[in-house]
Design a protein around this motif. Structure first.
Motif, mmCIF file in Angstrom:
data_model
loop_
_atom_site.group_PDB
_atom_site.id
_atom_site.type_symbol
_atom_site.label_atom_id
_atom_site.label_comp_id
_atom_site.label_asym_id
_atom_site.label_seq_id
_atom_site.Cartn_x
_atom_site.Cartn_y
_atom_site.Cartn_z
ATOM 1 N N ARG A 48 27.596 79.613 1.926
ATOM 2 C CA ARG A 48 28.133 80.906 1.521
ATOM 3 C C ARG A 48 28.188 81.117 0.010
ATOM 4 N N THR A 49 28.797 80.175 -0.696
ATOM 5 C CA THR A 49 28.993 80.400 -2.135
ATOM 6 C C THR A 49 27.632 80.485 -2.835
ATOM 7 N N ARG A 98 28.635 74.215 -8.902
ATOM 8 C CA ARG A 98 29.582 73.559 -7.987
ATOM 9 C C ARG A 98 29.417 72.060 -8.206
ATOM 10 N N HIS A 125 38.489 77.192 -6.843
ATOM 11 C CA HIS A 125 37.297 77.871 -6.311
ATOM 12 C C HIS A 125 37.550 79.366 -6.539
ATOM 13 N N GLN A 128 36.132 82.226 -4.398
ATOM 14 C CA GLN A 128 36.676 82.209 -3.033
ATOM 15 C C GLN A 128 38.059 82.867 -3.035
ATOM 16 N N ARG A 158 40.254 72.663 -2.544
ATOM 17 C CA ARG A 158 40.269 73.500 -3.755
ATOM 18 C C ARG A 158 40.650 74.927 -3.402
ATOM 19 N N VAL A 159 40.339 75.350 -2.179
ATOM 20 C CA VAL A 159 40.692 76.715 -1.770
ATOM 21 C C VAL A 159 42.220 76.840 -1.701
ATOM 22 N N ARG A 207 39.086 73.867 6.310
ATOM 23 C CA ARG A 207 38.313 72.783 6.923
ATOM 24 C C ARG A 207 38.869 71.434 6.454
ATOM 25 N N GLN A 209 38.468 68.186 4.822
ATOM 26 C CA GLN A 209 37.452 67.837 3.805
ATOM 27 C C GLN A 209 37.049 66.354 3.939
ATOM 28 N N PRO A 247 37.743 79.919 4.834
ATOM 29 C CA PRO A 247 36.649 80.037 3.857
ATOM 30 C C PRO A 247 35.288 79.697 4.456
ATOM 31 N N ALA A 248 35.321 78.935 5.610
ATOM 32 C CA ALA A 248 34.104 78.448 6.263
ATOM 33 C C ALA A 248 33.408 77.428 5.338
ATOM 34 N N PRO A 249 32.595 76.522 5.830
ATOM 35 C CA PRO A 249 32.146 76.427 7.220
ATOM 36 C C PRO A 249 33.294 76.105 8.187
HETATM 37 C C1 NCD Z 1 34.831 75.865 0.782
HETATM 38 C C2 NCD Z 1 34.321 74.954 -0.279
HETATM 39 O O1 NCD Z 1 33.213 74.460 -0.240
HETATM 40 O O2 NCD Z 1 35.082 74.746 -1.201
HETATM 41 N N1 NCD Z 1 33.907 76.704 1.380
HETATM 42 C C3 NCD Z 1 33.352 77.748 0.735
HETATM 43 O O3 NCD Z 1 33.082 77.716 -0.442
HETATM 44 N N2 NCD Z 1 33.119 78.857 1.467
HETATM 45 C C4 NCD Z 1 35.661 75.150 1.745
HETATM 46 C C5 NCD Z 1 35.053 74.077 2.580
HETATM 47 O O4 NCD Z 1 33.954 73.592 2.368
HETATM 48 O O5 NCD Z 1 35.756 73.671 3.485
#
Ligand code: NCD
Length: 291
Positions: A48-49, A98, A125, A128, A158-159, A207, A209, A247-249
């Motif tokens: 996504r990002t 990233r 993040h 996000q 980080r979210v 998610r 981590q 935030p997904a995945p």
């Molecule tokens: C998050 C990330 O990678 O920080 N996802 C995202 O950017 N959409 C969260 C995650 O990977 O669980």
């Protein structure tokens, strides 16, 4: 340094300005930066990002330069600074990064082109957080007084860390829930999962981590789902008008039951859509010299 590294140094009106601009883009307003080029430097996996930054560039008429980590000189020991400095010399107008290291951008203080943080370690993040805020603002029209519960692997997320800091500043009440092993009392007040489901306006699932863990999660995925997962049964007990975000995945069957991922109160795919607009907004402000 220019660009967007963290929201912690921006005031609430500055954050609102970005969200308002993203909403204008969503309504169809456009701006073009012909001849500009940007590169995504992703040292960690991302769908996504990474690709919504790329979509944002394309929507703004900016050419994305492709970077293939495996085929780059990073494998030969090139530092992050040298890779970024190289792309600056090649003539890019901005870089998105990233990286697994917290606050990696400390090493990049002399870089002049705007840097957009696509996630640093377990720290922050910012885009996000912005897309989460935009989604909440579209839903409720305000932040003040809303209750959000961040559920899951708080310690490594980080979210969670980025969202909590800004959301508290905007007047939201931030709760956390999840396995004790991953708890972190600095991020928010602890709340039982079932109480969160019944009392909060926003259930923000995270998610687990696994890639950041030094030791294994001490409960099974099935147990995690039973204790902290958003099940059909828990959705039925949510407050009227409350929403689910992630935030997904997503890991279907762990943080969220598969049927719940696209239920009426899920905003997960809307968050992804809004991600393109907030990234268009931060790129625009940076290329106009305002970020
Ligand atoms: C998050 C990330 O990678 O920080 N996802 C995202 O950017 N959409 C969260 C995650 O990977 O669980």
């Amino acid at each position: 340094m220019r660009g967007l590294l963290t929201l912690r140094t921006l005031s609430s009106p500055e954050i609102m300005e970005i969200i308002e601009l993203a909403i204008r883009f969503k309504k169809g307003w456009t701006v073009n930066f012909p001849g500009k080029k940007m590169v995504n430097l992703f040292y960690e996996n991302s769908t996504r990002t990474q690709y919504s930054f790329q979509m944002a560039m394309i929507n703004l008429g900016i050419t994305p330069v492709s970077f293939n980590l495996a085929g780059s000189s990073v494998a030969k020991g090139e530092t992050l600074y040298d890779t970024v400095r190289t792309f600056e010399s090649l003539g890019v107008d901005g870089v998105v990064i990233r990286h697994s290291q917290d606050v990696y951008y400390r090493d990049l203080e002399t870089i002049k082109v705007p840097i957009f943080n696509g996630g640093d370690g377990s720290s922050d993040h910012p885009t996000q957080t912005l897309l989460d805020l935009m989604t909440i603002y579209e839903e409720f029209g305000r932040f003040e007084g809303l209750k959000i519960a961040l559920i899951g692997d708080i310690a490594h997320s980080r979210v969670a860390h980025g969202n909590a800091e800004v959301m508290k500043r905007l007047g939201m009440k931030v709760y956390v829930s999840g396995p004790e092993q991953f708890s972190d009392d600095k991020t928010g007040e602890y709340i039982e999962m079932d109480k969160a489901v019944e009392t909060c306006d926003i259930i923000n699932l995270l998610r687990v981590q696994f890639e950041r863990h030094k030791e294994q999660m001490n409960i099974s995925k099935e147990e995690y789902h039973a204790r902290y997962g958003m099940t059909v049964e828990r959705v039925a007990r949510m407050k009227k008008n409350a929403i689910i975000m992630h935030p997904a995945p997503i890991n279907r069957g762990v943080e969220i039951a598969s049927e719940v991922a696209e239920c009426d109160c899920s905003r997960i795919y809307k968050q992804m859509e809004n991600g393109v607009y907030v990234r268009m907004a931060v790129i625009t402000l940076a290329l106009q010299g305002k970020l």
